[in-house]
Scaffold this motif. Structure first.
Motif, short mmCIF file in Angstrom:
data_model
loop_
_atom_site.label_atom_id
_atom_site.label_comp_id
_atom_site.label_asym_id
_atom_site.label_seq_id
_atom_site.Cartn_x
_atom_site.Cartn_y
_atom_site.Cartn_z
N TRP A 147 0.90 -1.38 0.14
CA TRP A 147 0.13 0.00 -0.19
C TRP A 147 0.83 1.17 0.09
CZ3 TRP A 147 -3.88 -1.85 -1.82
CH2 TRP A 147 -4.67 -2.88 -1.39
N SER A 148 1.97 1.43 0.91
CA SER A 148 2.97 2.35 1.02
C SER A 148 3.59 2.51 -0.48
CB SER A 148 3.71 2.50 2.08
OG SER A 148 4.22 1.29 2.33
N ARG A 149 4.10 1.43 -0.89
CA ARG A 149 4.86 1.15 -2.13
C ARG A 149 4.11 1.92 -3.17
NH1 ARG A 149 6.36 -4.44 -4.41
NH2 ARG A 149 6.95 -4.74 -2.00
N TYR A 150 2.97 1.55 -3.36
CA TYR A 150 1.95 2.22 -4.42
C TYR A 150 1.44 3.58 -4.12
CZ TYR A 150 2.92 -2.31 -6.66
OH TYR A 150 3.57 -3.36 -7.19
N ASP A 151 1.64 3.96 -2.95
CA ASP A 151 1.07 5.28 -2.44
C ASP A 151 -0.48 5.24 -2.55
OD1 ASP A 151 1.15 7.74 -1.26
OD2 ASP A 151 1.26 8.77 -3.22
N PHE A 152 -1.12 4.10 -2.02
CA PHE A 152 -2.58 3.92 -2.22
C PHE A 152 -2.80 3.73 -0.77
CE2 PHE A 152 -6.52 1.21 -2.42
CZ PHE A 152 -7.13 2.00 -3.67
N ASP A 153 -4.09 4.84 -0.46
CA ASP A 153 -4.61 4.89 0.95
C ASP A 153 -5.72 3.82 1.23
OD1 ASP A 153 -5.43 5.61 3.26
OD2 ASP A 153 -6.31 7.55 2.91
N ILE A 154 -5.38 2.71 1.57
CA ILE A 154 -6.21 1.63 1.85
C ILE A 154 -7.25 1.77 2.94
CG2 ILE A 154 -4.69 0.11 3.34
CD1 ILE A 154 -7.27 -1.05 0.61
N SER A 155 -6.78 2.54 3.89
CA SER A 155 -7.66 3.04 5.26
C SER A 155 -8.85 3.73 4.47
CB SER A 155 -7.16 3.68 6.00
OG SER A 155 -6.51 4.99 5.77
N ALA A 156 -8.77 4.41 3.65
CA ALA A 156 -10.05 5.32 3.05
C ALA A 156 -11.16 4.26 2.46
CB ALA A 156 -9.44 6.32 2.17
N ARG A 157 -10.62 3.24 2.24
CA ARG A 157 -11.45 2.34 1.68
C ARG A 157 -12.25 1.34 2.56
NH1 ARG A 157 -11.65 2.73 -4.24
NH2 ARG A 157 -9.90 4.63 -4.48
N SER A 158 -11.92 1.46 3.87
CA SER A 158 -12.32 0.64 5.15
C SER A 158 -14.15 0.60 5.06
CB SER A 158 -12.18 1.08 6.35
OG SER A 158 -12.64 0.33 7.27
N LYS A 159 -14.68 -0.47 5.13
CA LYS A 159 -15.97 -0.36 5.22
C LYS A 159 -16.73 -0.78 6.56
CE LYS A 159 -16.40 -0.19 0.72
NZ LYS A 159 -14.91 -0.05 0.36
N ILE A 160 -15.82 -1.30 7.33
CA ILE A 160 -16.26 -1.63 8.85
C ILE A 160 -16.91 -0.27 9.49
CG2 ILE A 160 -15.19 -2.17 11.10
CD1 ILE A 160 -15.71 -4.47 9.06
N LYS A 161 -16.20 0.79 9.32
CA LYS A 161 -16.70 2.09 10.19
C LYS A 161 -18.15 2.37 9.65
CE LYS A 161 -13.02 4.07 8.31
NZ LYS A 161 -11.80 5.02 7.93
N ASP A 162 -18.25 2.21 8.24
CA ASP A 162 -19.57 2.44 7.77
C ASP A 162 -20.78 1.54 8.44
OD1 ASP A 162 -19.10 4.57 6.30
OD2 ASP A 162 -18.77 3.42 4.50
N LEU A 163 -20.15 0.23 8.38
CA LEU A 163 -21.13 -1.01 8.95
C LEU A 163 -21.34 -0.65 10.57
CD1 LEU A 163 -19.71 -3.97 7.17
CD2 LEU A 163 -21.97 -3.27 7.20
N GLU A 164 -20.33 -0.24 11.30
CA GLU A 164 -20.71 -0.13 12.86
C GLU A 164 -21.64 1.18 12.99
OE1 GLU A 164 -16.55 0.71 14.27
OE2 GLU A 164 -16.21 -1.69 14.33
N LEU A 165 -21.46 2.22 12.32
CA LEU A 165 -22.32 3.36 12.32
C LEU A 165 -23.63 3.14 12.02
CD1 LEU A 165 -20.25 6.05 10.54
CD2 LEU A 165 -20.79 5.99 12.68
N ASP A 166 -23.93 2.14 10.84
CA ASP A 166 -25.51 1.60 10.63
C ASP A 166 -25.77 0.81 11.77
OD1 ASP A 166 -25.38 2.99 8.25
OD2 ASP A 166 -24.79 1.25 7.13
N LEU A 167 -24.93 -0.13 12.32
CA LEU A 167 -25.47 -1.22 13.30
C LEU A 167 -25.94 -0.34 14.60
CD1 LEU A 167 -23.18 -4.09 12.68
CD2 LEU A 167 -25.47 -3.88 12.07
N VAL A 168 -25.12 0.50 15.15
CA VAL A 168 -25.28 1.44 16.26
C VAL A 168 -26.50 2.27 16.08
CG1 VAL A 168 -24.78 3.46 17.42
CG2 VAL A 168 -23.02 1.76 16.96
N ALA A 169 -26.91 2.64 14.56
CA ALA A 169 -28.27 3.25 14.58
C ALA A 169 -29.42 2.43 14.70
CB ALA A 169 -28.04 4.05 13.19
N LEU A 170 -28.98 1.24 14.36
CA LEU A 170 -30.17 0.19 14.34
C LEU A 170 -30.34 -0.48 15.61
CD1 LEU A 170 -29.27 -1.32 10.93
CD2 LEU A 170 -31.47 -0.11 11.20
N GLY A 171 -29.53 0.10 16.66
CA GLY A 171 -29.79 -0.36 18.10
C GLY A 171 -28.91 -1.28 18.61
N LEU A 172 -27.83 -1.65 17.79
CA LEU A 172 -26.71 -2.54 18.60
C LEU A 172 -25.73 -1.63 19.46
CD1 LEU A 172 -27.75 -4.54 16.38
CD2 LEU A 172 -25.62 -5.40 16.18
#
Length: 196
Positions: free
Chosen positions: A64-89
């Motif tokens: 990721w650093s070799r190709y200068d690609f920000d993989i952290s910006a592609r994380s889907k876990i943050k989005d899923l956690e936000l949704d699940l909290v909003a849905l009551g978890l």
């Protein structure tokens, strides 16, 4: 295999698997407007259980650093956690969610590219799903629809094109291209099995 055609080859080689994953019980219920809010939460929990261990495996690769690609910006876990909290978890309930026992082998960087082809590609379809969920369940993109609205409607095509160009820029041998393709197929198959 021409390396500049890896995206096209992936599209052709994974077409049957792509069709199958769109036929999972949750996706079908979304499209025929029969999905309940409980089933929507369950669908997101399934994605969380599949994606979390995958993201943990892939984020530390030096490429990721070799190709200068920000993989952290592609994380889907943050989005899923936000949704699940909003849905009551609670955070504890989210942390305790079952993880998929069989996940694709992401030891090599080409295998990670195959996995990402599936997940990043799904953000395009997420726009259609989000539109349907908004109509039938009143899911809101900035409240409980973050996952299916990854990157937002304005940025999703840009993000896909960035990923596409990145994949085309990575020099892959014929053997490595084969690994990419097989990892993408494996991702589709295992995700479908986990959903069902």
């Amino acid at each position: 295999m021409n390396p500049t055609n890896i995206i096209q080859i992936l599209r052709e080689e994974t077409r049957p698997h792509h069709i199958q994953i769109e036929d999972n019980k949750y996706a079908k219920a979304i499209m025929d407007s029969s999905l309940s809010i409980e089933e929507y939460r369950e669908y997101l929990e399934r994605f969380y259980g599949f994606i979390k261990p995958m993201e943990q495996h892939m984020t530390h690769h030096e490429e990721w650093s070799r190709y200068d690609f920000d993989i952290s910006a592609r994380s889907k876990i943050k989005d899923l956690e936000l949704d699940l909290v909003a849905l009551g978890l609670t955070q504890k309930q989210i942390h305790d969610l079952s993880e998929c026992p069989r996940i694709p082998n992401l030891v090599t960087f080409p295998a990670i590219l195959g996995y990402l082809y599936v997940i990043e590609g799904s953000t395009l379809g997420g726009q259609l799903i989000m539109k349907q969920l908004k109509q039938t369940l009143n899911i809101q993109a900035d409240v409980n629809g973050h996952y299916f609205n990854s990157y937002g409607s304005q940025e999703v095509k840009t993000k896909w094109n960035e990923f596409r160009e990145f994949m085309l820029s990575v020099p892959l041998s014929e053997g490595e291209q084969h690994i990419v393709i097989e990892a993408a197929k494996e991702t589709f198959i295992m995700l479908y099995q986990w959903m069902e």
